[in-house]
Design a protein around this motif. Structure first.
Motif, PDB file in Angstrom:
ATOM      1  N   PHE A  13       0.869  -1.227   0.100  1.00 26.62           N
ATOM      2  CA  PHE A  13      -0.138   0.106   0.101  1.00 26.62           C
ATOM      3  C   PHE A  13       0.839   1.252   0.008  1.00 26.62           C
ATOM      4  CE2 PHE A  13      -4.042  -1.964   1.731  1.00 26.62           C
ATOM      5  CZ  PHE A  13      -4.526  -2.561   0.828  1.00 26.62           C
ATOM      6  N   SER A  14       2.077   1.159   0.710  1.00 31.28           N
ATOM      7  CA  SER A  14       2.938   2.471   0.647  1.00 31.28           C
ATOM      8  C   SER A  14       3.363   2.678  -0.650  1.00 31.28           C
ATOM      9  CB  SER A  14       3.898   1.930   1.559  1.00 31.28           C
ATOM     10  OG  SER A  14       5.180   3.206   1.716  1.00 31.28           O
ATOM     11  N   LEU A  15       4.066   1.694  -1.283  1.00 35.93           N
ATOM     12  CA  LEU A  15       4.413   1.830  -2.619  1.00 35.93           C
ATOM     13  C   LEU A  15       3.221   2.161  -3.444  1.00 35.93           C
ATOM     14  CD1 LEU A  15       6.591  -1.563  -3.047  1.00 35.93           C
ATOM     15  CD2 LEU A  15       7.282   0.754  -2.846  1.00 35.93           C
ATOM     16  N   ALA A  16       2.200   1.630  -3.319  1.00 39.76           N
ATOM     17  CA  ALA A  16       1.220   2.057  -4.362  1.00 39.76           C
ATOM     18  C   ALA A  16       0.784   3.453  -4.310  1.00 39.76           C
ATOM     19  CB  ALA A  16      -0.284   1.108  -3.974  1.00 39.76           C
ATOM     20  N   THR A  17       0.784   4.127  -2.895  1.00 41.15           N
ATOM     21  CA  THR A  17       0.348   5.454  -2.770  1.00 41.15           C
ATOM     22  C   THR A  17       1.574   6.223  -3.558  1.00 41.15           C
ATOM     23  OG1 THR A  17      -0.792   4.950  -0.829  1.00 41.15           O
ATOM     24  CG2 THR A  17       0.065   7.177  -0.944  1.00 41.15           C
ATOM     25  N   GLN A  18       2.593   5.936  -3.295  1.00 40.63           N
ATOM     26  CA  GLN A  18       4.105   6.666  -4.020  1.00 40.63           C
ATOM     27  C   GLN A  18       3.825   6.660  -5.447  1.00 40.63           C
ATOM     28  OE1 GLN A  18       7.626   5.484  -2.348  1.00 40.63           O
ATOM     29  NE2 GLN A  18       6.886   4.903  -0.492  1.00 40.63           N
ATOM     30  N   TYR A  19       3.515   5.502  -6.062  1.00 42.72           N
ATOM     31  CA  TYR A  19       3.290   5.297  -7.539  1.00 42.72           C
ATOM     32  C   TYR A  19       2.073   6.287  -7.918  1.00 42.72           C
ATOM     33  CZ  TYR A  19       6.525   1.492  -8.810  1.00 42.72           C
ATOM     34  OH  TYR A  19       7.383   0.765  -9.173  1.00 42.72           O
ATOM     35  N   TYR A  20       1.097   6.277  -7.192  1.00 37.21           N
ATOM     36  CA  TYR A  20      -0.133   7.140  -7.423  1.00 37.21           C
ATOM     37  C   TYR A  20       0.151   8.702  -7.416  1.00 37.21           C
ATOM     38  CZ  TYR A  20      -4.695   9.052  -7.365  1.00 37.21           C
ATOM     39  OH  TYR A  20      -5.918   9.887  -7.670  1.00 37.21           O
ATOM     40  N   ILE A  21       0.916   8.874  -6.385  1.00 38.97           N
ATOM     41  CA  ILE A  21       1.152  10.388  -6.562  1.00 38.97           C
ATOM     42  C   ILE A  21       2.172  10.859  -7.512  1.00 38.97           C
ATOM     43  CG2 ILE A  21       2.653  12.067  -5.004  1.00 38.97           C
ATOM     44  CD1 ILE A  21       1.300  10.620  -2.398  1.00 38.97           C
ATOM     45  N   THR A  22       2.949  10.074  -7.766  1.00 41.55           N
ATOM     46  CA  THR A  22       4.178  10.342  -8.875  1.00 41.55           C
ATOM     47  C   THR A  22       3.362  10.351  -9.979  1.00 41.55           C
ATOM     48  OG1 THR A  22       5.745   9.153  -7.522  1.00 41.55           O
ATOM     49  CG2 THR A  22       6.277   9.484  -9.969  1.00 41.55           C
ATOM     50  N   ALA A  23       2.459   9.312 -10.504  1.00 42.62           N
ATOM     51  CA  ALA A  23       1.545   9.383 -11.800  1.00 42.62           C
ATOM     52  C   ALA A  23       0.767  10.583 -11.869  1.00 42.62           C
ATOM     53  CB  ALA A  23       0.778   8.423 -11.747  1.00 42.62           C
ATOM     54  N   ARG A  24       0.144  11.097 -10.596  1.00 42.40           N
ATOM     55  CA  ARG A  24      -0.461  12.325 -10.867  1.00 42.40           C
ATOM     56  C   ARG A  24       0.130  13.375 -11.074  1.00 42.40           C
ATOM     57  NH1 ARG A  24      -5.938  12.852  -7.794  1.00 42.40           N
ATOM     58  NH2 ARG A  24      -5.329  15.091  -8.404  1.00 42.40           N
ATOM     59  N   ILE A  28       0.219  16.185 -14.332  1.00 42.01           N
ATOM     60  CA  ILE A  28       0.290  17.657 -14.215  1.00 42.01           C
ATOM     61  C   ILE A  28       1.470  18.304 -15.004  1.00 42.01           C
ATOM     62  CG2 ILE A  28       0.843  19.632 -12.548  1.00 42.01           C
ATOM     63  CD1 ILE A  28      -0.890  17.805 -10.512  1.00 42.01           C
ATOM     64  N   SER A  29       2.705  17.322 -15.191  1.00 37.10           N
ATOM     65  CA  SER A  29       3.606  17.700 -15.929  1.00 37.10           C
ATOM     66  C   SER A  29       3.648  17.402 -17.330  1.00 37.10           C
ATOM     67  CB  SER A  29       5.012  17.004 -15.439  1.00 37.10           C
ATOM     68  OG  SER A  29       5.158  17.546 -13.967  1.00 37.10           O
ATOM     69  N   LYS A  30       2.410  16.896 -17.859  1.00 37.24           N
ATOM     70  CA  LYS A  30       2.270  16.540 -19.139  1.00 37.24           C
ATOM     71  C   LYS A  30       3.307  15.409 -19.709  1.00 37.24           C
ATOM     72  CE  LYS A  30      -0.015  20.568 -20.299  1.00 37.24           C
ATOM     73  NZ  LYS A  30       0.027  21.904 -20.399  1.00 37.24           N
ATOM     74  N   LEU A  31       3.589  14.551 -18.776  1.00 33.74           N
ATOM     75  CA  LEU A  31       4.586  13.565 -19.053  1.00 33.74           C
ATOM     76  C   LEU A  31       3.577  12.237 -19.433  1.00 33.74           C
ATOM     77  CD1 LEU A  31       7.130  13.733 -16.270  1.00 33.74           C
ATOM     78  CD2 LEU A  31       7.281  14.511 -18.904  1.00 33.74           C
ATOM     79  N   LEU A  32       2.998  12.211 -20.407  1.00 34.87           N
ATOM     80  CA  LEU A  32       1.509  11.287 -20.906  1.00 34.87           C
ATOM     81  C   LEU A  32       2.111   9.644 -20.945  1.00 34.87           C
ATOM     82  CD1 LEU A  32      -0.485  13.442 -22.901  1.00 34.87           C
ATOM     83  CD2 LEU A  32      -0.601  12.994 -20.738  1.00 34.87           C
ATOM     84  N   PRO A  33       3.499   9.208 -21.676  1.00 39.94           N
ATOM     85  CA  PRO A  33       3.595   7.911 -21.798  1.00 39.94           C
ATOM     86  C   PRO A  33       4.036   7.470 -20.303  1.00 39.94           C
ATOM     87  CG  PRO A  33       4.859   9.303 -23.382  1.00 39.94           C
ATOM     88  CD  PRO A  33       4.205  10.286 -22.515  1.00 39.94           C
ATOM     89  N   VAL A  34       4.707   8.393 -19.625  1.00 33.41           N
ATOM     90  CA  VAL A  34       5.056   7.908 -18.387  1.00 33.41           C
ATOM     91  C   VAL A  34       4.073   7.785 -17.085  1.00 33.41           C
ATOM     92  CG1 VAL A  34       6.547   8.407 -16.312  1.00 33.41           C
ATOM     93  CG2 VAL A  34       7.273   8.818 -18.580  1.00 33.41           C
ATOM     94  N   CYS A  35       2.992   8.600 -17.223  1.00 29.45           N
ATOM     95  CA  CYS A  35       1.837   8.448 -16.347  1.00 29.45           C
ATOM     96  C   CYS A  35       1.150   7.505 -16.345  1.00 29.45           C
ATOM     97  CB  CYS A  35       1.045   9.819 -16.326  1.00 29.45           C
ATOM     98  SG  CYS A  35      -0.086   9.762 -17.773  1.00 29.45           S
ATOM     99  N   GLY A  36       0.825   6.815 -17.406  1.00 27.13           N
ATOM    100  CA  GLY A  36      -0.029   5.495 -17.853  1.00 27.13           C
ATOM    101  C   GLY A  36       0.633   4.752 -17.162  1.00 27.13           C
ATOM    102  N   LEU A  38       3.029   4.548 -14.434  1.00 30.81           N
ATOM    103  CA  LEU A  38       2.915   4.679 -13.284  1.00 30.81           C
ATOM    104  C   LEU A  38       1.399   4.312 -12.539  1.00 30.81           C
ATOM    105  CD1 LEU A  38       5.053   8.003 -12.908  1.00 30.81           C
ATOM    106  CD2 LEU A  38       5.709   5.922 -12.106  1.00 30.81           C
ATOM    107  N   PHE A  39       0.295   4.692 -13.143  1.00 30.41           N
ATOM    108  CA  PHE A  39      -0.913   4.335 -12.779  1.00 30.41           C
ATOM    109  C   PHE A  39      -0.802   2.887 -12.726  1.00 30.41           C
ATOM    110  CE2 PHE A  39      -2.392   9.019 -13.586  1.00 30.41           C
ATOM    111  CZ  PHE A  39      -2.972   9.178 -12.353  1.00 30.41           C
ATOM    112  N   HIS A  40      -0.265   2.108 -13.660  1.00 27.34           N
ATOM    113  CA  HIS A  40      -0.736   0.846 -13.876  1.00 27.34           C
ATOM    114  C   HIS A  40       0.147  -0.029 -12.753  1.00 27.34           C
ATOM    115  CE1 HIS A  40       0.801  -3.250 -15.751  1.00 27.34           C
ATOM    116  NE2 HIS A  40      -0.373  -3.280 -15.499  1.00 27.34           N
ATOM    117  N   HIS A  41       1.401   0.726 -12.138  1.00 26.52           N
ATOM    118  CA  HIS A  41       1.968  -0.045 -11.107  1.00 26.52           C
ATOM    119  C   HIS A  41       1.197   0.269  -9.940  1.00 26.52           C
ATOM    120  CE1 HIS A  41       5.706  -1.677 -12.865  1.00 26.52           C
ATOM    121  NE2 HIS A  41       5.604  -0.375 -13.579  1.00 26.52           N
TER     122      HIS A  41
END
Length: 71
Positions: A13-24, A28-36, A38-41
């Motif tokens: 759950f800690s890792l998931a939350t970190q991935y989620y925050i980083t994906a968000r 915001i930074s418009k890093l579209l290929p990366v955010c998908g 990160l959300f998957h992870h």
């Protein structure tokens, strides 16, 4: 003292939350290929955290990154 299952769940759950925050932040930074990715992870880690109640760490590793299998 928490059991090994509780620690594993907390770790996932800690890792998931970190991935989620980083994906968000990536959205915001418009890093579209990366955010998908990160959300998957993030989703994977949340699901594995929930499954860690019934399955061992070895059984969760075998599932790899396949969200359909994990679901």
């Amino acid at each position: 003292m928490p059991s090994d299952k509780d620690r594993l769940k907390q770790l996932y759950f800690s890792l998931a939350t970190q991935y989620y925050i980083t994906a968000r932040f990536a959205v915001i930074s418009k890093l579209l290929p990366v955010c998908g990715n990160l959300f998957h992870h993030a989703i994977e880690m949340y699901l594995k955290g929930h499954l860690s109640i019934k399955f061992s760490q070895g059984e969760l590793i075998v599932l790899r990154h396949n969200l359909k299998k994990i679901w």
